[in-house]
Each structure stands twice: as C-alpha cells, then as structure tokens.
Scaffold this motif. Structure first.
Motif, PDB file in Angstrom:
ATOM      1  N   PRO A 568       1.197  -1.175   0.013  1.00 39.28           N
ATOM      2  CA  PRO A 568       0.250  -0.098   0.113  1.00 39.28           C
ATOM      3  C   PRO A 568       1.336   1.463  -0.127  1.00 39.28           C
ATOM      4  O   PRO A 568       1.681   1.284   0.714  1.00 39.28           O
ATOM      5  N   GLY A 569       0.183   2.197  -0.865  1.00 40.73           N
ATOM      6  CA  GLY A 569       1.202   3.083  -0.846  1.00 40.73           C
ATOM      7  C   GLY A 569       2.028   3.444  -2.397  1.00 40.73           C
ATOM      8  O   GLY A 569       2.255   4.734  -3.233  1.00 40.73           O
ATOM      9  N   ASP A 570       2.043   2.288  -2.820  1.00 39.18           N
ATOM     10  CA  ASP A 570       3.430   1.661  -4.143  1.00 39.18           C
ATOM     11  C   ASP A 570       2.394   1.966  -5.158  1.00 39.18           C
ATOM     12  O   ASP A 570       1.189   1.941  -5.143  1.00 39.18           O
ATOM     13  N   TYR A 571       2.433   2.393  -6.215  1.00 37.75           N
ATOM     14  CA  TYR A 571       1.709   2.584  -7.236  1.00 37.75           C
ATOM     15  C   TYR A 571       1.447   0.993  -8.426  1.00 37.75           C
ATOM     16  O   TYR A 571       2.339   0.399  -8.774  1.00 37.75           O
ATOM     17  N   VAL A 572       0.318   0.831  -9.027  1.00 37.27           N
ATOM     18  CA  VAL A 572       0.035   0.146 -10.290  1.00 37.27           C
ATOM     19  C   VAL A 572       0.025   1.138 -11.714  1.00 37.27           C
ATOM     20  O   VAL A 572      -0.452   1.741 -11.191  1.00 37.27           O
ATOM     21  N   TYR A 573      -0.111   1.065 -12.267  1.00 35.70           N
ATOM     22  CA  TYR A 573       0.771   1.426 -13.564  1.00 35.70           C
ATOM     23  C   TYR A 573      -0.386   0.364 -14.738  1.00 35.70           C
ATOM     24  O   TYR A 573      -0.297  -0.865 -14.477  1.00 35.70           O
ATOM     25  N   PHE A 574      -1.317   1.450 -15.400  1.00 34.04           N
ATOM     26  CA  PHE A 574      -2.121   0.710 -16.419  1.00 34.04           C
ATOM     27  C   PHE A 574      -1.634   2.080 -17.350  1.00 34.04           C
ATOM     28  O   PHE A 574      -1.590   3.357 -18.166  1.00 34.04           O
ATOM     29  N   GLY A 575      -1.194   0.570 -18.898  1.00 32.65           N
ATOM     30  CA  GLY A 575      -1.189   1.538 -19.595  1.00 32.65           C
ATOM     31  C   GLY A 575      -2.317   1.816 -21.033  1.00 32.65           C
ATOM     32  O   GLY A 575      -3.109   0.361 -21.779  1.00 32.65           O
ATOM     33  N   ILE A 576      -2.993   2.658 -21.358  1.00 33.64           N
ATOM     34  CA  ILE A 576      -4.476   2.632 -22.340  1.00 33.64           C
ATOM     35  C   ILE A 576      -3.309   2.738 -23.981  1.00 33.64           C
ATOM     36  O   ILE A 576      -2.731   4.491 -23.652  1.00 33.64           O
ATOM     37  N   SER A 577      -3.483   1.964 -24.262  1.00 36.09           N
ATOM     38  CA  SER A 577      -2.526   2.136 -26.057  1.00 36.09           C
ATOM     39  C   SER A 577      -3.714   3.398 -26.859  1.00 36.09           C
ATOM     40  O   SER A 577      -2.472   4.080 -27.451  1.00 36.09           O
ATOM     41  N   GLU A 578      -4.740   3.542 -26.988  1.00 32.59           N
ATOM     42  CA  GLU A 578      -5.503   4.913 -27.615  1.00 32.59           C
ATOM     43  C   GLU A 578      -6.545   5.336 -26.738  1.00 32.59           C
ATOM     44  O   GLU A 578      -7.410   4.348 -26.278  1.00 32.59           O
ATOM     45  N   LEU A 579      -6.744   6.409 -26.424  1.00 29.52           N
ATOM     46  CA  LEU A 579      -7.770   6.585 -26.369  1.00 29.52           C
ATOM     47  C   LEU A 579      -8.526   8.086 -27.275  1.00 29.52           C
ATOM     48  O   LEU A 579      -7.961   8.795 -26.982  1.00 29.52           O
ATOM     49  N   ASN A 580      -9.342   6.939 -27.765  1.00 33.33           N
ATOM     50  CA  ASN A 580     -10.188   7.192 -28.681  1.00 33.33           C
ATOM     51  C   ASN A 580     -11.330   6.473 -28.793  1.00 33.33           C
ATOM     52  O   ASN A 580     -11.457   6.191 -27.685  1.00 33.33           O
ATOM     53  N   ASP A 581     -12.019   6.173 -29.991  1.00 34.27           N
ATOM     54  CA  ASP A 581     -12.978   5.461 -30.621  1.00 34.27           C
ATOM     55  C   ASP A 581     -13.969   6.048 -28.895  1.00 34.27           C
ATOM     56  O   ASP A 581     -14.727   6.308 -28.717  1.00 34.27           O
ATOM     57  N   ASP A 582     -14.374   4.453 -28.927  1.00 32.35           N
ATOM     58  CA  ASP A 582     -16.040   5.001 -27.442  1.00 32.35           C
ATOM     59  C   ASP A 582     -15.171   5.269 -26.154  1.00 32.35           C
ATOM     60  O   ASP A 582     -16.053   5.930 -24.859  1.00 32.35           O
ATOM     61  N   ASP A 596      -4.943  10.248 -29.759  1.00 35.57           N
ATOM     62  CA  ASP A 596      -5.011   9.070 -30.592  1.00 35.57           C
ATOM     63  C   ASP A 596      -3.100   7.922 -30.135  1.00 35.57           C
ATOM     64  O   ASP A 596      -3.352   6.739 -29.793  1.00 35.57           O
ATOM     65  N   GLY A 597      -2.888   9.138 -29.955  1.00 33.46           N
ATOM     66  CA  GLY A 597      -1.124   8.189 -28.808  1.00 33.46           C
ATOM     67  C   GLY A 597      -1.312   7.651 -27.536  1.00 33.46           C
ATOM     68  O   GLY A 597      -0.455   6.809 -27.157  1.00 33.46           O
ATOM     69  N   GLY A 598      -2.785   7.607 -26.695  1.00 30.96           N
ATOM     70  CA  GLY A 598      -2.688   7.181 -25.209  1.00 30.96           C
ATOM     71  C   GLY A 598      -1.772   7.872 -24.325  1.00 30.96           C
ATOM     72  O   GLY A 598      -1.888   8.704 -24.256  1.00 30.96           O
ATOM     73  N   VAL A 599      -2.575   6.719 -22.853  1.00 31.36           N
ATOM     74  CA  VAL A 599      -2.444   7.852 -21.583  1.00 31.36           C
ATOM     75  C   VAL A 599      -1.689   6.940 -21.125  1.00 31.36           C
ATOM     76  O   VAL A 599      -2.521   5.159 -20.904  1.00 31.36           O
ATOM     77  N   VAL A 600      -0.921   6.812 -20.063  1.00 32.05           N
ATOM     78  CA  VAL A 600      -0.287   5.641 -18.861  1.00 32.05           C
ATOM     79  C   VAL A 600      -1.095   6.431 -17.866  1.00 32.05           C
ATOM     80  O   VAL A 600      -1.141   7.598 -17.318  1.00 32.05           O
ATOM     81  N   TYR A 601      -1.319   5.558 -16.791  1.00 35.63           N
ATOM     82  CA  TYR A 601      -2.297   5.955 -15.643  1.00 35.63           C
ATOM     83  C   TYR A 601      -1.502   5.440 -15.138  1.00 35.63           C
ATOM     84  O   TYR A 601      -0.735   4.099 -14.621  1.00 35.63           O
ATOM     85  N   ARG A 602      -1.130   5.828 -13.659  1.00 32.47           N
ATOM     86  CA  ARG A 602      -1.239   4.614 -11.761  1.00 32.47           C
ATOM     87  C   ARG A 602      -2.419   5.193 -11.419  1.00 32.47           C
ATOM     88  O   ARG A 602      -2.810   6.191 -11.263  1.00 32.47           O
ATOM     89  N   ALA A 603      -1.891   4.272 -10.079  1.00 29.26           N
ATOM     90  CA  ALA A 603      -2.972   4.194  -9.145  1.00 29.26           C
ATOM     91  C   ALA A 603      -2.400   3.722  -8.200  1.00 29.26           C
ATOM     92  O   ALA A 603      -0.922   2.576  -7.914  1.00 29.26           O
TER      93      ALA A 603
END
Length: 709
Positions: A568-582, A596-603
C-alpha cells in the motif's frame, strides 16, 4: 456495489449502440485529429533507451536481477538485414540498469538513416540474440515457437491452408525468467508466442562469469506440444504476462475473438431490438465454416445495412487450433479452405481467454493451470499484488475493460489450484461527467468496482466443459435443416449465418441467459442468481459486465504492472494504448477528449490493495502532431514493466503518426518523487509544457520528456 440499474442505462444506450455498430474499424491514425490540450505530456522524465528494427514491436521486456535488459523482436520486416529479418529474443550485453538513483544512460537519438532503422539500437550495450524463430530445439524434434499436431506435424503455412493469426514463431511476446539457483544465474526463460494455436516456450538460460547469457536450445521445448497443455485445449494468442509472486510464469491469452456484441452494444440491445442485425460480434460465428469470412458475408448479405463484426479477423487460426487438437483437415482445398465443415474435433471457445499459470516450471514437463475463475477476455496481462490475492487484469481491444479478481485466500495456498475461489469485479467510472470538461492530462478517472460473481476454479471449469464437442457441423445443423453428409452450399451457409444474426448462436450461452442473469442480478444481487446462470460473468465476462452498466469502453488496455512486492502506497501502472473511439466519442458513457497516442495512468495501492483513482502520468501525442512533437513522444504504449527502483519500461506498438521514422521504441519513465498533482506543468499552461508546444498548435521543443534535442 455501485447503485445503478441496467434498465435505465439500456434505454439511453440503444440508439448510440446501433450508431456505433455500423462504424468501421478504429480510427487511431486520423490525420485530422484536432489538437488536444496538454498532449503529449510527461509527469517526470521519459528517456528513449532503444529503437527496434523496422517493422518490429518491442515486446516482453524483462530485467534480470543483475540489471541486464532482455526483450523480444516481434514480427520484424523480412527485408531487414540478417539477423534482424527474423523474430528473435535478445538481451543487451555490456549494460546493466543501476538501481542506485542514477539513470545510467544518455538518451538514444532518433534513427536517421535506413541502416539505423533496420537494426536494433540502444543507448548502451549491444543487442545479443539468444534465439530466433523456428530454431531447432528439443533435440531437433521441434522448431522454436511452432505448435504441432498430435502426430508431430508442424502447423505452418506450407502445411495448412486457410486463415491464420500470425505465422508460427514470428510473434514472440512476454518473457519471464524463473531462476533455479540463489544467484539468479541459471534458470528457464519462458516466452509467449502470440498466435493461434498459441504457445509458451521454455529455454534453459545461464549467465557466465563475464555477464554474458547463453541459451541451451538443445534442451528447450514448446509447451504447446506437451500433453499437459494439449489436454487443456491448448492456448490462443499468448500475449503479455507476468512473473507471479510464487515464481512461475503467468501467460495471458489475448483471445480477441470473444466479443459477442460489437463495440458499445449490449445483449439487452439485441433483445430489445428483436434482432442482432448491426450488433453481433465475432464470437457468435466461432464454429462457422471459414469463420473469418463472416465480415465479407455480412457485407454481402446486408449491403448498406452491414456493420463491423467486431474481432472477425481474430477468429483466424481457430481451424488451425482444431488441427492442433487432432481434427482431420477436411476443408483443405488449393490455397484456401472449402466449405466442408470440421466435425470430428473442434475447439470450445470457452476454453480460451484466461490467465495460464505454468506450475512446476523446472519439471521435465511443467504443469499449466488455467485460472477460469479470473474471467474470460482478451487478456493482455495480469498483475498479482503481494497479498497474493488481488489481481488486476487488462483486456485489449476496442470497448473493453480493466478488471479485478480477489481470491478468498492467497493463491499459492490452495493445494489444488482448481480449488481457488474468489470474486471477479468490473470497473465503473464514477466521474464521467467531470471527465468531459478537461483534457485527459488533467482528469483522474475515479473507479468503483462492481462485483460480477464468486466461484471456484473447478466450478467454472465444469461450466466450460459443458460446451466441449461442439463443431462446425453443429453450426449448420443447429441453425438450418441441414444434415451431416449433405452438400454445404453458399446458400445454406447464408441461411445459417442469418439465423445466428437474428437469434444468436444457439450452440453456446444464449442471449436470453445473459439478459436473465442481468435481471436476476439487479433484483437479487450477484450472489442470488440461479445456479445455472452463475456461469455467465465468468465465461461471458465482457457481455455480462456491459449488461449491468460497468464501464467497458477502454480502448486497448495494454499493460498493467507494479514493482515486485508492491505494498500500500506504491503504484500500479495502466497503459491505455489509444484513448479514442468509444472512450472519446458520443456513443458511450466515457467522452474524454481524444488522444490517439494513448495514456499511461497510475493508481496508488490502498490499505486493502484496492485502487480507486487512475492518475495520468504520460499522455501521448495527437495523430495530427508533426515530427517535431511525435519523434520524442511515447506513442501507443504496449507492455509495461516496473523495475525494482520504481522506474517503468514503456514499450511501443505504435501507429507512427507524424514521426520522421517508423520504428517502435522502448522508453524508461522516471516518475517525479511524491508527485500527486501537475508534475512538470503545475500551472496547467500549455505554453510552458515542454512536451506540448505553445497551446496554439505550434510545436515547442518537440520533446515529450522535457529534454532538448
């Protein structure tokens, strides 16, 4: 549990879903994509370490305990000079990542010449190839990455006609090293092969005193060709994965062929409309003779009312999977397949799309286990937390989801992995309205987790087994008055196809069962549904989650990872390759501004290993951005790997946009210490964002990592 009802969501979504269903394939490389403010942007530092050979993706990054980096060269251009004309697995000799706070390398410049573009380049070290596609292995009885039929015939294009999902051996992906000594200098490298039939190879590796690594191909093997994996039905499209906390390879089956409804549509939309026209996805045609031809058939049958049969292309290789399981290749005719249906052995669609744990990794024959209870999807990767109970998963493709599974007890504590019990969850984004008002760089996505159901692995396996034995013969017999032995004509196949479009594929879980499950879920809760319907969220995961209104609109959720032993307190990273379409159009509930280039999120991991906030830390460029911006920005992130010091390896599967070169890159991302806010652009002003420009569409320094060229 989130308080909403499926009925209210369905009423407003039918028209939007029908509109989406007639759209073409994704729009990821639209040159008219308008500028989205603060895209690209990096909160921290992004440095390019490597460019891969022309045509190839960077896949399967792995950092050994000594800091040595390895990755796969996936589907390179055949015109590259040797050895870069074949798929390969290699490591960078002469360089090791240091975890003492220093970056350890100067950023690699962009490739300038054709010679540079057709090789593997790095900021430090030399790419040394350990193994290449179709190398002889296992005493010469097999070819690396190539599945065989039960009688030992290699399943390659020169042996079998028909559609294929990738050439065997051409698509190495995830790599995980399981050490067999305390020093981490000896062990087995497990590699995914992203094809159908799927495969996982095991290569003995050892490190010499000088730091060089050696592969023992003589004693390597393809797990696909072992009885243990064939008895599970084999695998499909083994993509990324992870090393489990209990030191085994976790291989993710990216079964793109699972959508039963296209894009934002729900099964409830079909029931309400009274027809599946405009809405059916590829899963419904799984056991159709020549399944990949369904898109051309639908175009022919329905003309202007045709629609995109989502993932029709991904049922390529299903017939090869039948031959892998022992079917007689009755439909082989010239350069393609004829209409003779396969009737003796055929793969069960509910056996594919799971996380595969390769237990007993050092045994003569490892023991693969499929975690059916974690749900069925186009899994890109799992990320198991250090509690050994919580697993985050990403399903790749258009209008897909990220999911969470929580085991009742630590997963390795179950003596029999079939006793594994737990709860499957889907996401619900609670701040969708707020997300419309600001660019993605400034929008945290707030998530609540919706419980789909609870089961044991053995229960789901038993439900899956009920659909064994269904073949292409059944597709015709179930949906027409055809009898085995009669001639199969184009007119007969059309009648079967139209029946499936209207009423669904009656050989598998029906529309009525999914809608009834959702009705009971709404009135009784997930634990109160009838016993016969408990299977629905585990083997029709995407359809079930969509039916109760979960946020199944993520576009190409590619990578998930956290540092080994994350707390707890560390991060999980999520890669969304394309933030487009739906995720960005008006067809669904999420309506973010398009990137269109996508987003890397962290949680951030919370006390119970839950996550509730996805914070953007890397935002890719727009498709319309010029080379001055696109050349140094992360485009279409794929695999993610968090190193021991918290830095993140980011691999590209890039739609190249306006770049001056056409190579995928591997970047090293260094997050800002303790940052929770605006990172390197705290005032929110585009004019001083080194990754974006002046806010009026003019490129600035053109460097998404904040360093000048």
């Amino acid at each position: 549990m989130v308080e909403f009802t499926r009925r209210t969501l369905m009423a407003s979504s039918v028209a939007a879903a029908l509109g989406a269903s007639v759209a073409g394939v994704g729009q990821a490389a639209d040159p008219d994509d308008p500028n989205t403010p603060r895209a690209p942007l990096v909160r921290g530092e992004l440095k390019r370490f490597s460019t891969t050979a022309f045509g190839a993706e960077v896949t399967g990054p792995f950092v050994f305990g000594d800091g040595t980096l390895l990755y796969s060269l996936q589907h390179p251009d055949r015109e590259n000079p040797a050895p870069y004309d074949k798929a390969a697995i290699g490591y960078f000799s002469g360089f090791r990542f240091s975890f003492d706070g220093e970056s350890g390398f100067d950023e690699l410049p962009t490739p300038e010449t054709d010679e540079e573009r057709r090789t593997v380049r790095s900021a430090a070290g030399d790419y040394e190839i350990l193994a290449r596609e179709r190398d002889p292995i296992n005493g010469g009885s097999e070819l690396l990455g190539v599945p065989q039929t039960p009688d030992g015939t290699n399943i390659t294009s020169d042996r079998f006609s028909g559609s294929k999902y990738a050439d065997a051996g051409y698509t190495p992906d995830c790599n995980q090293f399981v050490a067999t000594d305390d020093a981490g200098t000896e062990g087995y490298l497990f590699t995914n092969w992203e094809a159908s039939p799927g495969n996982v190879s095991r290569i003995p590796l050892s490190r010499d005193d000088d730091g060089s690594w050696t592969a023992d191909l003589e004693n390597a093997l393809n797990l696909a060709n072992t009885d243990a994996l064939r008895d599970l039905g084999g695998t499909r499209i083994n993509c990324y994965g992870d090393l489990s906390p209990w030191n085994t390879m976790l291989s993710a089956e990216e079964n793109y062929g699972h959508p039963r409804v296209s894009l934002t549509a729900t099964v409830g939309d079909i029931v309400e409309k009274g027809t599946g026209k405009g809405l059916r996805g590829a899963h419904e045609f799984w056991n159709r003779p020549n399944p990949t031809e369904i898109q051309a058939a639908v175009d022919d049958y329905y003309g202007d009312e045709s629609w995109f049969v989502q993932s029709y292309w991904a049922v390529a290789g299903v017939e090869l999977l039948a031959y892998y399981l022992g079917a007689e290749p009755v439909d082989q005719s010239g350069d393609g397949n004829d209409l003779t249906p396969i009737g003796d052995v055929y793969p069960n669609p509910y056996r594919y799309g799971y996380i595969v744990d390769v237990r007993e990794p050092a045994a003569e024959t490892p023991e693969p286990v499929k975690y059916y209870v974690m749900g069925r999807a186009a899994w890109e990767c799992p990320d198991v937390q250090s509690d050994e109970r919580t697993v985050y998963l990403a399903s790749d493709g258009d209008s897909k989801g990220v999911y969470k599974f929580v085991a009742d007890e630590p997963i390795p504590s179950y003596d029999d992995p079939m006793d594994l019990a737990g709860t499957l969850y889907a996401p619900y984004v609670t701040n969708r309205d707020a997300a419309v008002e600001a660019p993605p760089a400034d929008v945290n996505l707030e998530i609540e987790w919706v419980e789909l159901g609870h089961a044991t692995n053995a229960e789901v396996a038993a439900w899956v087994a009920e659909y064994d034995g269904i073949t292409q013969v059944d597709y015709l017999e179930t949906h027409t008055d055809w009898t085995e032995g009669d001639e199969v004509t184009a007119e007969l196949l059309e009648a079967a196809d139209r029946a499936v479009v209207e009423n669904g594929n009656r050989d598998y879980v029906t529309d009525e069962e999914i809608v009834e499950w959702a009705d009971q879920y709404e009135t009784r809760g997930p634990a109160g549904v009838d016993e016969v319907l408990r299977r629905v969220p585990f083997i029709e995961t995407r359809a079930a989650a969509k039916e109760i209104g979960a946020t199944i609109e993520f576009n190409k959720a590619e990578g998930i990872d956290s540092v080994d032993g994350a707390e707890p307190g560390d991060y999980v990273y999520f890669g969304i390759s394309e933030l487009n379409d739906d995720m960005s159009n008006d067809a669904g509930d999420l309506q973010l501004q398009r990137v269109d280039g996508g987003v890397v999120y962290r949680a951030e991991l919370e006390a119970d290993y839950d996550i509730s906030t996805l914070e953007p830390v890397i935002v890719g460029p727009d498709a319309s951005d010029p080379a001055a911006v696109a050349d140094d920005a992360l485009i279409n992130v794929d695999n993610l790997d968090v190193m021991d010091d918290g830095r993140v390896l980011c691999c590209e599967d890039a739609d190249q946009f306006g770049r001056s070169y056409k190579n995928d890159c591997l970047y090293v991302y260094t997050p800002e210490d303790g940052d929770r806010g605006h990172g390197n652009d705290p005032d929110g002003d585009d004019a001083d964002n080194p990754g974006r420009g002046d806010g009026d569409g003019n490129p600035g320094r053109g460097n998404g990592n904040g360093n000048s060229n």
